[in-house]
Every structure is written in structure tokens, then in C-alpha cells.
Design a protein around this motif. Structure first.
Motif, PDB file in Angstrom:
ATOM      1  N   SER A 116     -11.502 -19.445 -11.715  1.00  0.00           N
ATOM      2  CA  SER A 116     -11.679 -18.395 -10.712  1.00  0.00           C
ATOM      3  C   SER A 116     -10.666 -18.493  -9.581  1.00  0.00           C
ATOM      4  N   GLY A 117     -10.053 -19.659  -9.386  1.00  0.00           N
ATOM      5  CA  GLY A 117      -9.051 -19.812  -8.333  1.00  0.00           C
ATOM      6  C   GLY A 117      -7.837 -18.928  -8.531  1.00  0.00           C
ATOM      7  N   PHE A 118      -7.497 -18.586  -9.779  1.00  0.00           N
ATOM      8  CA  PHE A 118      -6.400 -17.644 -10.011  1.00  0.00           C
ATOM      9  C   PHE A 118      -6.713 -16.300  -9.345  1.00  0.00           C
ATOM     10  N   ARG A 119      -7.925 -15.809  -9.570  1.00  0.00           N
ATOM     11  CA  ARG A 119      -8.310 -14.516  -9.015  1.00  0.00           C
ATOM     12  C   ARG A 119      -8.383 -14.565  -7.488  1.00  0.00           C
ATOM     13  N   ARG A 120      -8.906 -15.660  -6.960  1.00  0.00           N
ATOM     14  CA  ARG A 120      -9.038 -15.758  -5.502  1.00  0.00           C
ATOM     15  C   ARG A 120      -7.667 -15.773  -4.832  1.00  0.00           C
ATOM     16  N   ALA A 121      -6.741 -16.520  -5.408  1.00  0.00           N
ATOM     17  CA  ALA A 121      -5.390 -16.542  -4.838  1.00  0.00           C
ATOM     18  C   ALA A 121      -4.750 -15.163  -4.921  1.00  0.00           C
ATOM     19  N   ALA A 122      -4.969 -14.475  -6.049  1.00  0.00           N
ATOM     20  CA  ALA A 122      -4.400 -13.131  -6.197  1.00  0.00           C
ATOM     21  C   ALA A 122      -5.000 -12.163  -5.181  1.00  0.00           C
ATOM     22  N   GLU A 123      -6.310 -12.253  -4.946  1.00  0.00           N
ATOM     23  CA  GLU A 123      -6.950 -11.355  -3.994  1.00  0.00           C
ATOM     24  C   GLU A 123      -6.383 -11.541  -2.588  1.00  0.00           C
ATOM     25  N   LEU A 124      -6.106 -12.788  -2.211  1.00  0.00           N
ATOM     26  CA  LEU A 124      -5.533 -13.045  -0.888  1.00  0.00           C
ATOM     27  C   LEU A 124      -4.174 -12.374  -0.733  1.00  0.00           C
ATOM     28  N   LEU A 125      -3.461 -12.217  -1.845  1.00  0.00           N
ATOM     29  CA  LEU A 125      -2.137 -11.606  -1.815  1.00  0.00           C
ATOM     30  C   LEU A 125      -2.181 -10.120  -2.187  1.00  0.00           C
ATOM     31  N   ARG A 126      -3.399  -9.566  -2.282  1.00  0.00           N
ATOM     32  CA  ARG A 126      -3.609  -8.158  -2.618  1.00  0.00           C
ATOM     33  C   ARG A 126      -2.981  -7.793  -3.957  1.00  0.00           C
ATOM     34  N   ALA A 127      -3.075  -8.727  -4.876  1.00  0.00           N
ATOM     35  CA  ALA A 127      -2.554  -8.481  -6.224  1.00  0.00           C
ATOM     36  C   ALA A 127      -3.698  -8.086  -7.150  1.00  0.00           C
ATOM     37  N   LYS A 128      -3.393  -7.256  -8.106  1.00  0.00           N
ATOM     38  CA  LYS A 128      -4.371  -6.860  -9.110  1.00  0.00           C
ATOM     39  C   LYS A 128      -4.383  -7.891 -10.230  1.00  0.00           C
ATOM     40  N   VAL A 129      -5.579  -8.189 -10.740  1.00  0.00           N
ATOM     41  CA  VAL A 129      -5.733  -9.169 -11.812  1.00  0.00           C
ATOM     42  C   VAL A 129      -6.183  -8.460 -13.082  1.00  0.00           C
ATOM     43  N   VAL A 130      -5.479  -8.700 -14.175  1.00  0.00           N
ATOM     44  CA  VAL A 130      -5.812  -8.103 -15.471  1.00  0.00           C
ATOM     45  C   VAL A 130      -6.090  -9.229 -16.458  1.00  0.00           C
ATOM     46  N   ALA A 131      -7.222  -9.146 -17.138  1.00  0.00           N
ATOM     47  CA  ALA A 131      -7.622 -10.183 -18.092  1.00  0.00           C
ATOM     48  C   ALA A 131      -7.054  -9.881 -19.475  1.00  0.00           C
ATOM     49  N   VAL A 132      -6.610 -10.941 -20.160  1.00  0.00           N
ATOM     50  CA  VAL A 132      -6.000 -10.817 -21.486  1.00  0.00           C
ATOM     51  C   VAL A 132      -6.954 -11.377 -22.537  1.00  0.00           C
ATOM     52  N   PRO A 133      -7.237 -10.631 -23.604  1.00  0.00           N
ATOM     53  CA  PRO A 133      -8.122 -11.137 -24.655  1.00  0.00           C
ATOM     54  C   PRO A 133      -7.620 -12.442 -25.264  1.00  0.00           C
ATOM     55  N   MET A 134      -8.560 -13.271 -25.705  1.00  0.00           N
ATOM     56  CA  MET A 134      -8.247 -14.597 -26.234  1.00  0.00           C
ATOM     57  C   MET A 134      -8.781 -14.764 -27.643  1.00  0.00           C
ATOM     58  N   ASP A 135      -8.240 -15.780 -28.322  1.00  0.00           N
ATOM     59  CA  ASP A 135      -8.844 -16.293 -29.533  1.00  0.00           C
ATOM     60  C   ASP A 135      -8.965 -17.810 -29.379  1.00  0.00           C
ATOM     61  N   ALA A 136      -9.186 -18.520 -30.458  1.00  0.00           N
ATOM     62  CA  ALA A 136      -9.436 -19.957 -30.352  1.00  0.00           C
ATOM     63  C   ALA A 136      -8.233 -20.746 -29.838  1.00  0.00           C
ATOM     64  N   GLN A 137      -7.020 -20.159 -29.894  1.00  0.00           N
ATOM     65  CA  GLN A 137      -5.816 -20.872 -29.476  1.00  0.00           C
ATOM     66  C   GLN A 137      -5.310 -20.459 -28.095  1.00  0.00           C
ATOM     67  N   GLY A 138      -6.037 -19.574 -27.429  1.00  0.00           N
ATOM     68  CA  GLY A 138      -5.603 -19.098 -26.118  1.00  0.00           C
ATOM     69  C   GLY A 138      -5.451 -17.588 -26.115  1.00  0.00           C
ATOM     70  N   VAL A 139      -4.626 -17.060 -25.200  1.00  0.00           N
ATOM     71  CA  VAL A 139      -4.455 -15.606 -25.172  1.00  0.00           C
ATOM     72  C   VAL A 139      -3.700 -15.155 -26.423  1.00  0.00           C
ATOM     73  N   ARG A 140      -4.019 -13.936 -26.854  1.00  0.00           N
ATOM     74  CA  ARG A 140      -3.317 -13.357 -28.007  1.00  0.00           C
ATOM     75  C   ARG A 140      -1.972 -12.825 -27.554  1.00  0.00           C
ATOM     76  N   PRO A 141      -0.883 -13.257 -28.171  1.00  0.00           N
ATOM     77  CA  PRO A 141       0.451 -12.788 -27.742  1.00  0.00           C
ATOM     78  C   PRO A 141       0.611 -11.282 -27.787  1.00  0.00           C
ATOM     79  N   ASP A 142       0.035 -10.612 -28.790  1.00  0.00           N
ATOM     80  CA  ASP A 142       0.178  -9.161 -28.865  1.00  0.00           C
ATOM     81  C   ASP A 142      -0.505  -8.481 -27.687  1.00  0.00           C
ATOM     82  N   ALA A 143      -1.697  -8.973 -27.316  1.00  0.00           N
ATOM     83  CA  ALA A 143      -2.408  -8.393 -26.175  1.00  0.00           C
ATOM     84  C   ALA A 143      -1.673  -8.699 -24.876  1.00  0.00           C
ATOM     85  N   LEU A 144      -1.109  -9.900 -24.779  1.00  0.00           N
ATOM     86  CA  LEU A 144      -0.356 -10.268 -23.587  1.00  0.00           C
ATOM     87  C   LEU A 144       0.824  -9.327 -23.387  1.00  0.00           C
TER      88      LEU A 144
END
Length: 473
Positions: free
Chosen positions: A209-237
Motif C-alpha cells: 500500500s505504500g506505493f499508492r500512498r506515495a503516489a497520492e502525495l504526489l497527486r499521481a494516478k495509480v493503475v493496477a496491472v493484472p497478475m499471474d503466479a509469476q507476477g504482472v502479465r507483460p501483455d497487460a503491463l
């Protein structure tokens, strides 16, 4: 050497009467202590041995031992066992806090706080006190000057030494900025790389959650990337990076928080390819890794765009707030500006302490001792909860538990809190618009007696086996 009372001796103690079994076992031991049948220093049988002899569950025995430890009638020592306490040696400990939750002045713990990992003190407090005394007597950076880059060079060199086993690629002290813990380091990196009025960062769909909190302080938008068992999916990224013109991807590939997952080398290379095609910076948070890195960092794989953040909070102590942000090789100037313009730098005595602590050979040994101390706690949790869908690793101080049918994360956390056990629901790791799985994160609190932690794990297991629709009203 203390005498060890046998399980057969305890079986012979009277245990009849009303009340739960664990209280009857505890009362039988109290009677033996009061009569002199058990003497101060006597070692009680291992939990499993006594449980087998009594024909009860290990969790019942563990709860009995915990009652005695909480009442200070017994002492639990990791790796040695549980002993009858010596009243002459007991003293009232200073009240302490774990994650802001106070321990009582009588030594009892008001809540079993498993929200964030709590490290054992295996000697690091003594070392830190000694080094603080040395700094106080002769602070190399002085006590009458603002922090400055030249005075902090020894501390940055100490971080280079501390990171010598981490696969970061070419690393010089100029690439490093000291921060107030890992969270401050994340904020410094984002301040360095984000541009424009409406920047966008990408995070894993389950993420610290610290990623989102730091982004909010900088007024940045946060977008979540779908994952599978190995991490984020490169195509979705790639799709989301192009759709939102994202500037940074924040990730925890070595120890994914909260799932304990690991992103293998081949997937990391695919992510690097996407980052280069989409001109994404990659921010790697490595604060939870306690053991050896299993794959190269993004800074090593993409030395023109890989940023690295870590701290000593999960291996030595979170109290000092010693962290560090590492820029891609040769790009440290922007990172330094973010720190200098934001807070000038660490307090000079803290920088001097950082130098001494990270170069002291005892610190490396203490990290090994911390990891070894926590392993029995990890084993206790796996033994109790392993029948469920449990994510765990022997060098990671938390677990990811997918709840069985009938439980929702919020209800399970509330039920656990009714037992004075505090854990984190999956909702804490998704964005406001995200869909959280029915799961919880359980941290290792190695400041609890092992028997008490084990009892908590058995109580969570009992909850899991009785979801709400199966509990009689």
C-alpha cells in the motif's frame, strides 16, 4: 543444568474439574509449582510430547504453557523450551510497543499483533546502544553543521558494502541516497522521475500500500496491472502503460508483498522489454527480502531505468528508519536533489551511526541470527495452517492465506480480533476500485513467546475450520 520434568510426571498430576482442558493443564502445573514438585528452572516437556501423553492436541498444551508464560510463572526460550520461572530473577520490564500496540508493564501482551513483522532482539539493541555511545562521544560529522554530501560519503560507502551480495550491477556511492526508511526512499524515487501535471504509475493488482500512498502525495494516478503466479502479465503491463502514458512501474519481485511470490528471471526480462518499449522507469522495493537474492534486480537488468529501494527495517530494526534509494548508475544527481530539496538529508549523527552499524562485522552475524530465530515461528505457522491454501517461504516474515469457502476477509479479521489476534485483510493491498480476494496476510511477531504465537496459529486454524454458517448461534 535445569532438570526436565517428564511427560509421565505431568500425566500423574490431577487434572479433573470444570473448565477448558488447557486451563486444567495449566492449573495442574501451577499446583505442582506451589507444592514444590516443580522447582524454578525445571524444563517442561516439549508441547507435542506432553500432548501425546495426555491424549490432547498440541494446541491445547501450547495454550496452557502460554497461560503460565503470560502469568510469568514460566519462561519460554526459543530453541530451548519452556521453564518454570524463578521469581527471584523476574523484574518488571519496561513497557514496549510493537507496531504501536503497547505491551503491559507486567510483561503481558495486550494484543497478538500480526499486522506487521516484529523482529526479535538477538543482540542488535546492545550493539546499537554501543555505537550510539561512540557517535555521541565523537561524531565524525560534527554537531553544528547542516547535512552535506561530503560528510555523508562514508555512510553511502557503508551502504555499498552492505549491498555487496545484491545483484545491482555497477554500484558507486554517488548512486545512493540515504532515506528515512524504505517508504521515504520510494517517495524520493517518485519525486525524481515523475513529470507533468497528471503522472501515472503502475502497480501490481495486489501491492504494497505504500506505493499508492506515495503516489497520492504526489497527486499521481495509480493503475493496477493484472497478475499471474509469476507476477504482472507483460501483455497487460504494456497495454496499460500505453493506454495511460504511464511513467513508472512499482514492483516487489523478490518477495512480493503480500503474496510471498517471486518473479523469475525470464519474466523479469519480459518486463524489461516492455519497460524499454514504453519508456517506463522500474522501481523495485526489496525491503522484505531477508535471505539471498534469487535473481538479478531490475537495476542490473535495465541499468538505464532500474531504481532500487530497501532498508534495514526487516533485518535489524525499524526504529532507526535507516533506508536507501539507489539510482540507475550515473543518475544519482536527481535523486540527491529530491532529498536535499525535501529535507536536506538525514540528521548527521544518524548518518554517522549508519556508517558504524553497516560496517560493523557483528551486524552481518546479527542478521543471520534474526533469520534463524524466526524460523521456528514460520514452522509453527505452517504446521498449524499448512492444510489450507497458505503462501509462505522460510525466509519471509509473513504468510498469505487464501480463505476457505464460507469466509470473507473482513469477517475473518473481525473474528480473529475477537480473540485479540490482529491480521491484515486483502483489502489493504488493492486500490479503492480494485476487487480484493478472500485472503489475509499474517505477519511473524517474533517478540511474542513462541508458545503464544503457536497458540494464535492454532486459534486461527480453529476459526478457518468453522466458517460463519457453521457456527451455532
Amino acid at each position: 543444568m535445569p532438570d526436565t520434568i517428564s511427560a509421565d510426571q505431568i500425566v500423574a498430576l490431577p487434572q479433573a474439574g470444570p473448565g477448558p482442558k488447557y486451563k486444567r493443564v495449566a492449573d495442574a502445573l501451577r499446583t505442582a509449582i506451589a507444592s514444590g514438585a516443580l522447582s524454578p528452572g525445571d524444563k517442561l516437556p516439549p508441547v507435542r510430547e506432553l500432548a501425546w501423553s495426555l491424549g490432547i492436541t498440541p494446541g491445547t498444551v501450547a495454550r496452557a504453557y502460554t497461560l503460565l508464560v503470560n502469568a510469568r510463572e514460566a519462561v519460554a526460550e526459543v530453541g530451548r523450551g519452556t521453564f518454570v520461572a524463578d521469581p527471584k530473577r523476574l523484574r518488571d520490564p519496561d513497557p514496549i510497543e510493537v507496531d504501536g500496540v503497547p505491551h503491559g508493564s507486567d510483561g503481558r501482551i495486550s494484543d497478538i499483533n500480526l499486522i506487521s513483522p516484529a523482529l526479535p532482539n538477538v543482540g542488535q539493541a546492545r550493539l546499537i546502544r554501543q555505537l550510539m555511545g561512540e557517535v555521541a562521544q565523537n561524531p565524525p560529522s560534527g554537531l553544528m553543521h547542516y547535512p552535506n554530501r561530503r560528510a555523508f560519503r562514508p555512510a553511502r560507502e557503508a551502504v555499498v558494502r552492505w549491498l555487496r551480495g545484491t545483484p545491482l550491477g555497477p554500484l558507486e556511492e554517488n548512486d545512493i541516497v540515504l532515506s528515512h526508511g524504505g517508504q521515504n526512499g520510494i517517495g524520493l524515487v517518485l519525486q525524481t522521475v515523475l513529470t507533468g501535471p497528471s503522472p501515472v504509475i503502475l502497480v501490481e493488482e495486489l501491492a504494497y500500500s505504500g506505493f499508492r500512498r506515495a503516489a497520492e502525495l504526489l497527486r499521481a494516478k495509480v493503475v493496477a496491472v493484472p497478475m499471474d503466479a509469476q507476477g504482472v502479465r507483460p501483455d497487460a503491463l504494456e497495454q496499460l502503460a500505453r493506454t495511460h502514458a504511464a511513467q513508472v512501474f512499482c514492483t516487489s519481485p523478490e518477495v512480493h508483498n503480500p503474496t510471498t511470490g517471486f518473479t523469475p528471471l525470464e519474466r523479469r526480462r519480459e518486463i524489461v522489454d516492455v519497460a524499454r518499449r514504453c519508456d517506463l522507469q522500474v522501481l523495485e522495493d526489496d525491503c522484505y527480502r531477508m535471505g539471498t537474492a534469487r535473481a538479478p534486480t531490475y537495476r542490473m537488468l535495465a541499468n538505464e531505468r532500474g531504481w532500487y529501494v530497501s532498508s534495514i527495517s526487516k533485518v535489524l530494526t525499524p526504529a532507526l528508519r535507516i533506508g536507501y534509494a539507489v539510482a540507475p548508475h550515473g543518475q544519482g544527481a536527481g535523486l540527491r536533489r529530491a532529498a536535499e530539496h525535501g529535507f536536506f538529508g538525514l540528521a548527521t549523527p544518524l548518518a554517522d551511526l549508519t556508517t558504524r552499524l553497516l560496517t560493523d562485522p557483528r551486524a552481518d552475524d546479527l542478521v543471520d541470527q534474526v533469520i534463524a530465530y524466526m524460523r521456528p515461528y514460520i514452522r509453527a505457522a505452517v504446521n498449524a495452517l499448512g492444510q489450507f491454501d497458505l503462501g509462505w517461504r522460510e525466509d519471509v516474515p509473513f504468510f498469505w492465506l487464501k480463505l476457505p469457502s464460507g469466509w470473507r476477509a473482513s469477517a475473518f479479521c473481525q473474528a480473529a480480533e475477537s480473540l485479540n489476534i490482529k491480521i491484515r485483510p486483502a483489502e489493504d493491498f488493492v486500490g479503492r476500485e480494485g476487487r480484493a480476494p478472500h485472503a489475509v496476510r499474517i505477519a511473524v511477531n517474533a517478540q511474542l513467546p513462541l508458545a503464544q504465537f503457536e497458540t494464535a496459529m492454532h486459534e486461527l486454524r480453529d476459526l478457518l475450520q468453522h466458517p460463519p454458517e457453521q457456527i451455532s448461534v
